[in-house]
Design a protein around this motif. Structure first.
Motif, PDB file in Angstrom:
ATOM      1  N   TYR A   1       9.895  12.347  -9.384  1.00  0.00           N
ATOM      2  CA  TYR A   1       8.825  13.090 -10.040  1.00  0.00           C
ATOM      3  C   TYR A   1       8.251  12.235 -11.161  1.00  0.00           C
ATOM      4  N   HIS A   2       6.930  12.123 -11.216  1.00  0.00           N
ATOM      5  CA  HIS A   2       6.278  11.390 -12.294  1.00  0.00           C
ATOM      6  C   HIS A   2       4.994  12.129 -12.670  1.00  0.00           C
ATOM      7  N   ARG A   3       4.585  11.920 -13.908  1.00  0.00           N
ATOM      8  CA  ARG A   3       3.331  12.544 -14.364  1.00  0.00           C
ATOM      9  C   ARG A   3       2.733  11.662 -15.446  1.00  0.00           C
ATOM     10  N   ARG A   4       1.460  11.871 -15.686  1.00  0.00           N
ATOM     11  CA  ARG A   4       0.763  11.162 -16.753  1.00  0.00           C
ATOM     12  C   ARG A   4       0.476  12.165 -17.871  1.00  0.00           C
ATOM     13  N   PRO A   5       1.034  11.956 -19.043  1.00  0.00           N
ATOM     14  CA  PRO A   5       0.843  12.924 -20.140  1.00  0.00           C
ATOM     15  C   PRO A   5      -0.625  13.112 -20.517  1.00  0.00           C
ATOM     16  N   GLU A   6      -1.434  12.075 -20.410  1.00  0.00           N
ATOM     17  CA  GLU A   6      -2.846  12.217 -20.805  1.00  0.00           C
ATOM     18  C   GLU A   6      -3.645  13.088 -19.834  1.00  0.00           C
ATOM     19  N   GLN A   7      -3.129  13.309 -18.630  1.00  0.00           N
ATOM     20  CA  GLN A   7      -3.831  14.133 -17.645  1.00  0.00           C
ATOM     21  C   GLN A   7      -3.392  15.592 -17.687  1.00  0.00           C
ATOM     22  N   ASP A   8      -2.299  15.891 -18.365  1.00  0.00           N
ATOM     23  CA  ASP A   8      -1.782  17.260 -18.401  1.00  0.00           C
ATOM     24  C   ASP A   8      -2.545  18.132 -19.366  1.00  0.00           C
TER      25      ASP A   8
ATOM     26  N   SER B   1       0.819  -1.217   0.000  1.00  0.00           N
ATOM     27  CA  SER B   1       0.000   0.000   0.000  1.00  0.00           C
ATOM     28  C   SER B   1       0.854   1.270   0.000  1.00  0.00           C
ATOM     29  N   LYS B   2       2.031   1.221   0.622  1.00  0.00           N
ATOM     30  CA  LYS B   2       2.927   2.380   0.611  1.00  0.00           C
ATOM     31  C   LYS B   2       3.557   2.574  -0.774  1.00  0.00           C
ATOM     32  N   VAL B   3       3.861   1.471  -1.440  1.00  0.00           N
ATOM     33  CA  VAL B   3       4.473   1.559  -2.759  1.00  0.00           C
ATOM     34  C   VAL B   3       3.482   2.107  -3.776  1.00  0.00           C
ATOM     35  N   GLU B   4       2.241   1.664  -3.716  1.00  0.00           N
ATOM     36  CA  GLU B   4       1.261   2.082  -4.719  1.00  0.00           C
ATOM     37  C   GLU B   4       0.537   3.383  -4.358  1.00  0.00           C
ATOM     38  N   ALA B   5       0.763   3.913  -3.174  1.00  0.00           N
ATOM     39  CA  ALA B   5       0.033   5.094  -2.710  1.00  0.00           C
ATOM     40  C   ALA B   5       0.116   6.306  -3.648  1.00  0.00           C
ATOM     41  N   PRO B   6       1.279   6.687  -4.170  1.00  0.00           N
ATOM     42  CA  PRO B   6       1.315   7.889  -5.020  1.00  0.00           C
ATOM     43  C   PRO B   6       0.537   7.750  -6.334  1.00  0.00           C
ATOM     44  N   THR B   7       0.417   6.543  -6.866  1.00  0.00           N
ATOM     45  CA  THR B   7      -0.245   6.365  -8.161  1.00  0.00           C
ATOM     46  C   THR B   7      -1.579   5.634  -8.064  1.00  0.00           C
ATOM     47  N   GLN B   8      -1.837   4.998  -6.959  1.00  0.00           N
ATOM     48  CA  GLN B   8      -3.018   4.147  -6.763  1.00  0.00           C
ATOM     49  C   GLN B   8      -3.031   2.955  -7.723  1.00  0.00           C
TER      50      GLN B   8
ATOM     51  N   ALA C   1       3.404   2.084 -10.425  1.00  0.00           N
ATOM     52  CA  ALA C   1       4.458   2.413  -9.466  1.00  0.00           C
ATOM     53  C   ALA C   1       5.717   1.590  -9.745  1.00  0.00           C
ATOM     54  N   ILE C   2       5.538   0.314 -10.006  1.00  0.00           N
ATOM     55  CA  ILE C   2       6.690  -0.548 -10.296  1.00  0.00           C
ATOM     56  C   ILE C   2       7.364  -0.133 -11.599  1.00  0.00           C
ATOM     57  N   SER C   3       6.576   0.277 -12.574  1.00  0.00           N
ATOM     58  CA  SER C   3       7.139   0.738 -13.846  1.00  0.00           C
ATOM     59  C   SER C   3       7.983   1.992 -13.643  1.00  0.00           C
ATOM     60  N   ILE C   4       7.500   2.926 -12.852  1.00  0.00           N
ATOM     61  CA  ILE C   4       8.244   4.158 -12.575  1.00  0.00           C
ATOM     62  C   ILE C   4       9.522   3.842 -11.802  1.00  0.00           C
ATOM     63  N   ILE C   5       9.418   2.978 -10.804  1.00  0.00           N
ATOM     64  CA  ILE C   5      10.589   2.584 -10.018  1.00  0.00           C
ATOM     65  C   ILE C   5      11.606   1.887 -10.911  1.00  0.00           C
ATOM     66  N   SER C   6      11.136   1.053 -11.809  1.00  0.00           N
ATOM     67  CA  SER C   6      12.028   0.339 -12.725  1.00  0.00           C
ATOM     68  C   SER C   6      12.785   1.297 -13.638  1.00  0.00           C
ATOM     69  N   GLN C   7      12.087   2.286 -14.164  1.00  0.00           N
ATOM     70  CA  GLN C   7      12.748   3.264 -15.027  1.00  0.00           C
ATOM     71  C   GLN C   7      13.793   4.060 -14.247  1.00  0.00           C
TER      72      GLN C   7
END
Length: 106
Positions: free
Chosen positions: A99-106, A18-25, A30-36
């Motif tokens: 820092y992460h963002r979703r381009p479709e939400q911007d 739950s702590k790992v997925e908290a910023p993105t839900q 979350a794992i993809s961002i951490i991997s990058q």
């Protein structure tokens, strides 16, 4: 970033999902961002190590002589003792330093 001063664990530990997925839900995002980020950290550390080992490089045409350079061995051992890139990336993620963002939400 100075990866040598990180508080990341040296061995594998279990994290609260739950702590790992908290910023993105979303755990997969979350794992993809951490991997990058881990890939970026790994390439930074590798470049830094190669640059430091280049200082000790000797270019001989003869394969008969192999020199052991104690400083070179110490540098290599130091980098081997650092936390792995994925551990540093997870630590940064949990501390909110990525820092992460979703381009479709911007």
């Amino acid at each position: 970033m100075d990866y040598k001063k990180t508080e990341a664990p040296l061995s594998t530990i279990t994290y609260d999902k739950s702590k790992v997925e908290a910023p993105t839900q979303n755990i997969y995002e979350a794992i993809s961002i951490i991997s990058q980020r881990a890939t970026q950290i790994g390439s930074d550390l590798k470049k830094e190590l190669v640059d430091k080992l280049e200082e000790f490089a000797t270019y001989n045409d003869s394969l008969e002589e192999v020199f052991e350079n104690k400083e070179q061995i110490e540098v290599s051992k130091f980098y081997e003792k650092l936390p792995k890139a994925h551990a540093i990336a997870v630590e940064e993620w949990l501390e909110g330093k990525i820092y992460h963002r979703r381009p479709e939400q911007d």
